[in-house]
Motif scaffolding. Structure first.
Motif, PDB file in Angstrom:
ATOM      1  N   ARG A   1       8.691   1.643  -1.856  1.00 27.95           N
ATOM      2  CA  ARG A   1       8.917   1.458  -3.547  1.00 27.95           C
ATOM      3  C   ARG A   1       7.512   1.673  -4.153  1.00 27.95           C
ATOM      4  O   ARG A   1       7.508   2.499  -5.439  1.00 27.95           O
ATOM      5  N   ALA A   2       6.573   1.202  -3.379  1.00 26.57           N
ATOM      6  CA  ALA A   2       5.145   1.405  -4.213  1.00 26.57           C
ATOM      7  C   ALA A   2       4.903   3.012  -4.052  1.00 26.57           C
ATOM      8  O   ALA A   2       4.518   3.421  -5.158  1.00 26.57           O
ATOM      9  N   THR A   3       5.126   3.430  -2.962  1.00 24.25           N
ATOM     10  CA  THR A   3       4.884   5.001  -2.998  1.00 24.25           C
ATOM     11  C   THR A   3       5.608   5.825  -3.927  1.00 24.25           C
ATOM     12  O   THR A   3       4.818   6.888  -4.373  1.00 24.25           O
ATOM     13  N   ARG A   4       7.004   5.580  -3.966  1.00 25.72           N
ATOM     14  CA  ARG A   4       7.441   6.427  -4.716  1.00 25.72           C
ATOM     15  C   ARG A   4       7.131   6.209  -6.510  1.00 25.72           C
ATOM     16  O   ARG A   4       6.956   7.337  -7.119  1.00 25.72           O
ATOM     17  N   ALA A   5       6.854   4.916  -6.811  1.00 26.40           N
ATOM     18  CA  ALA A   5       6.570   4.709  -8.125  1.00 26.40           C
ATOM     19  C   ALA A   5       5.209   5.390  -8.433  1.00 26.40           C
ATOM     20  O   ALA A   5       4.908   6.043  -9.463  1.00 26.40           O
ATOM     21  N   TYR A   6       4.168   5.379  -7.450  1.00 27.01           N
ATOM     22  CA  TYR A   6       3.040   6.087  -7.429  1.00 27.01           C
ATOM     23  C   TYR A   6       3.068   7.450  -7.715  1.00 27.01           C
ATOM     24  O   TYR A   6       2.426   8.236  -8.491  1.00 27.01           O
ATOM     25  N   GLU A   7       3.997   8.127  -6.888  1.00 32.33           N
ATOM     26  CA  GLU A   7       4.053   9.484  -6.887  1.00 32.33           C
ATOM     27  C   GLU A   7       4.844   9.934  -8.029  1.00 32.33           C
ATOM     28  O   GLU A   7       4.588  11.110  -8.446  1.00 32.33           O
ATOM     29  N   GLU A   8       5.717   9.114  -8.610  1.00 36.71           N
ATOM     30  CA  GLU A   8       6.394   9.689  -9.998  1.00 36.71           C
ATOM     31  C   GLU A   8       5.450   9.545 -10.993  1.00 36.71           C
ATOM     32  O   GLU A   8       5.633  10.339 -11.705  1.00 36.71           O
ATOM     33  N   VAL A   9       4.408   8.752 -10.948  1.00 32.23           N
ATOM     34  CA  VAL A   9       3.255   9.049 -12.061  1.00 32.23           C
ATOM     35  C   VAL A   9       2.628  10.197 -11.810  1.00 32.23           C
ATOM     36  O   VAL A   9       2.145  10.908 -12.772  1.00 32.23           O
TER      37      VAL A   9
ATOM     38  N   ASN B   1       0.841  -1.246   0.079  1.00 35.53           N
ATOM     39  CA  ASN B   1      -0.068   0.009   0.107  1.00 35.53           C
ATOM     40  C   ASN B   1       0.895   1.124  -0.093  1.00 35.53           C
ATOM     41  O   ASN B   1       2.131   1.229   0.424  1.00 35.53           O
ATOM     42  N   VAL B   2       0.229   2.313  -0.494  1.00 36.20           N
ATOM     43  CA  VAL B   2       1.124   3.594  -0.696  1.00 36.20           C
ATOM     44  C   VAL B   2       0.914   4.555   0.746  1.00 36.20           C
ATOM     45  O   VAL B   2      -0.293   4.249   1.076  1.00 36.20           O
ATOM     46  N   HIS B   3       1.715   5.407   0.898  1.00 36.64           N
ATOM     47  CA  HIS B   3       1.614   6.398   1.806  1.00 36.64           C
ATOM     48  C   HIS B   3       1.515   5.554   3.165  1.00 36.64           C
ATOM     49  O   HIS B   3       0.757   6.249   3.901  1.00 36.64           O
ATOM     50  N   ARG B   4       1.854   4.593   3.527  1.00 39.34           N
ATOM     51  CA  ARG B   4       1.526   3.826   4.892  1.00 39.34           C
ATOM     52  C   ARG B   4       2.782   3.412   5.651  1.00 39.34           C
ATOM     53  O   ARG B   4       3.220   4.095   6.441  1.00 39.34           O
ATOM     54  N   GLY B   5       3.209   2.405   4.989  1.00 47.56           N
ATOM     55  CA  GLY B   5       4.390   1.512   5.651  1.00 47.56           C
ATOM     56  C   GLY B   5       5.813   2.340   5.762  1.00 47.56           C
ATOM     57  O   GLY B   5       5.918   2.955   5.006  1.00 47.56           O
ATOM     58  N   VAL B   6       6.691   1.666   6.507  1.00 48.47           N
ATOM     59  CA  VAL B   6       7.898   2.175   6.505  1.00 48.47           C
ATOM     60  C   VAL B   6       8.719   1.340   5.738  1.00 48.47           C
ATOM     61  O   VAL B   6      10.070   1.290   5.857  1.00 48.47           O
TER      62      VAL B   6
END
Lengths: 160, 420
Positions: free
Chosen positions: B78-86, B67-72
């Motif tokens: 990785r997921a958060t970075r990829a999501y925000e890159e979009v 999940n994004v914007h959640r875990g440390v």
């Protein structure tokens, strides 16, 4: 593979170009409107019931070749029939075009309606063929609401 | 089997245009339908996906899913970075000033509903007006109708001419003091008309009226520049720009987004919650409640990369050639009439044929392997304006070829043979 010439049989093309009983029936005792919101097809049926019998029937509207031919052949087929006979024809026709034919002894002779057998190969066109028939049911019930193909039970076959 | 739409156009610093090479990127195009090679001309409904997009979604689930914007933990980062890159890719695609002006939504429809439910609810009152055009898709009509009904406001409609172009003088006359928002499409999904957005926006802004643009049909065809257009909101869908379904974006000027109330309540859209009071997150997160469609967002990012690699200018040029060729070819068919002949057009051609219903055209073409759309195209008021129940519509993408246009024409001849 579905066969185009099975769908657009000569009789269907003929009725779509020169629909029979295509007029307003001034002394109609019942009428009903049918509408397919997905493709814009519209049909209006006029019936004159004498007792239990459809003594005259006509239609107006605009639609594709299948829906126009279906309405035209419907008027020829049910003229002079009783309500019960028309209901039985509805069932037989519906079974035919959805490709679930009833056992031979359960349906009345299809006659000219048999030309619609090719429709079952084209699921998205089933509603074109059944629009006029759903409208007939409504007219026989004395329905005043517009019949929509959405909610007719054929919607899983929607042509969107 | 297909030939190039324009042989070897050398573009500075790029490979020559090779449509066969491009078609290899789209596995779905390599198939037969009813025994005939597929000719996919329903791109305005949804575009096909290149392998790069399919792989990106798959690889996300294979390697990075969290999940994004959640875990440390590493995967979540990785997921958060990829999501925000979009988000940054979408910002670049639309030339937005800041990435926080990009809100992820399910698609254009949700983007418009979001603005109606937040900006609209806050700023539109009884007696106010919302101005749309006669060529809008239902998704840019119904949300405003619902808002007007709720508020006792009025929906006004700017008319179009016979070619299917917005009548700018009539539009200007309708920009009265009660108009609180203009909502207009960039490109008509039925007519292909490209609206003159800079003029439309300037006329509204002169009166202090913000403008929302439905960009669903424009983003796949044109280089969009929201700063140059100067619109206040811009909405588009991933699936029409060769990305996955279920994701899209709303651009909004930061100043407007910040002043808007949130859309849906839930996780991710808050900064703190007590049972007494909730503080909302900053933009864009204020509008992104719940776990988003992360994999599809990653897929959208891959689609944007793909489009930029090919080049939106080259895409526009190829499609223009297809449009000209198809328009000329179809115009030569007796009894066929093209609906929508705007001087500025995207590669969308709606047509009707004398005495033959579009539905029947669609069935015959399908038997020839040609996929087009028939019906009212979610634009019933527009159909009524032209006095027709429906049209047949061929809509093109850069992977279509002149040979496919020829197949379309041959198939229409077949339609005429059957129904003559």
């Amino acid at each position: 593979m579905p066969d185009l010439s099975g769908l657009y049989q000569e009789v269907i093309l003929d009725h779509s170009k020169r629909p029979r009983n295509f007029r307003v029936l001034p002394d109609a005792s019942q009428q009903a409107d049918g509408y397919n919101p997905l493709c814009g097809d519209k049909v209006k049926l006029y019936l004159r019931l004498e007792g239990d019998r459809i003594s005259d029937i006509s239609f107006q509207g605009a639609g594709c070749a299948i829906s126009t031919a279906s309405a035209s052949i419907l008027t020829e087929t049910v003229k002079g029939k009783t309500r019960a006979e028309a209901d039985a024809l509805f069932d037989a026709f519906h079974a035919l075009v959805t490709g679930q034919p009833l056992p031979g002894d359960q349906h009345p002779p299809l006659g000219k309606l048999a030309v619609f057998s090719g429709v079952s190969e084209f699921p998205v066109r089933v509603k074109c063929a059944t629009l006029a028939w759903h409208t007939l049911k409504s007219a026989l019930r004395g329905g005043s609401e517009v019949v929509s193909t959405e909610g007719s039970g054929d919607e899983d076959l929607a042509a969107r | 089997m297909a030939t190039s739409t324009s042989e070897a156009v050398a573009v500075e610093g790029r490979e020559p245009w090779d449509v066969e090479r491009i078609r290899e990127d789209f596995p779905v195009l390599r198939q037969t339908v009813h025994g005939k090679p597929l000719v996919y001309l329903d791109n305005a409904a949804t575009a096909q996906k290149p392998l790069a997009v399919i792989d990106a979604e798959r690889n996300f689930y294979l390697r990075d899913n969290a999940n994004v914007h959640r875990g440390v933990h590493a995967l979540s980062e990785r997921a958060t970075r990829a999501y925000e890159e979009v988000r940054t890719k979408v910002q670049r695609l639309l030339n937005a000033r800041e990435a926080r002006e990009i809100v992820f939504v399910r698609g254009t429809t949700e983007a418009i509903n979001l603005v109606a439910a937040t900006y609209g609810r806050k700023n539109v009152q009884a007696g106010d007006e919302i101005l749309i055009s006669a060529m809008e898709h239902h998704s840019n009509i119904v949300p405003w109708q619902m808002l007007c009904e709720e508020k006792g406001a009025r929906l006004r409609v700017a008319p179009i001419n016979d070619r299917g172009e917005l009548m700018l003088d009539e539009y200007e006359k309708l920009l009265g003091s009660r108009v609180k928002l203009v909502a207009v499409t960039h490109v008509s999904n039925v007519l292909g008309t490209i609206n003159p957005l800079p003029e439309i926006v300037a006329l509204a802004h002169q009166r202090g009226i913000p403008v929302l643009v439905d960009g669903a049909q424009a983003a796949p065809h044109l280089k969009v520049d929201v700063q140059q257009i100067d619109c206040d909101f811009y909405a588009f869908s991933s699936h029409k720009v060769f990305g996955p379904t279920g994701i899209g974006a709303l651009y909004g000027k930061a100043r407007l987004l910040e002043a808007m109330p949130p859309y849906q309540g839930g996780g991710d859209m808050i900064s703190s919650v007590t049972f007494e009071k909730t503080l909302y997150n900053v933009i864009p997160y204020k509008f992104e409640a719940g776990t988003p469609n992360i994999a599809a967002t990653i897929g959208l990012g891959a689609a944007i990369d793909y489009l930029e690699r090919i080049g939106l200018e080259r895409i526009a040029r190829q499609e223009r050639e297809l449009l000209v060729y198809a328009t000329e070819s179809l115009s030569r068919i007796p009894g066929l009439r093209i609906i929508g002949t705007a001087r500025e057009k995207a590669a969308v051609i709606s047509f009707v044929m004398d005495g033959i219903h579009p539905h029947d055209i669609g069935t015959v073409l399908d038997q020839e392997g040609v996929a087009i759309r028939t019906g009212h195209h979610c634009a019933q008021p527009l159909m009524e304006w032209f006095g027709i129940p429906a049209t047949a519509r061929a809509s093109f993408a850069f992977y279509n070829t002149q040979e496919e246009v020829e197949t379309l024409v041959r198939s229409i001849e077949k339609v005429k043979e059957i129904f003559q």
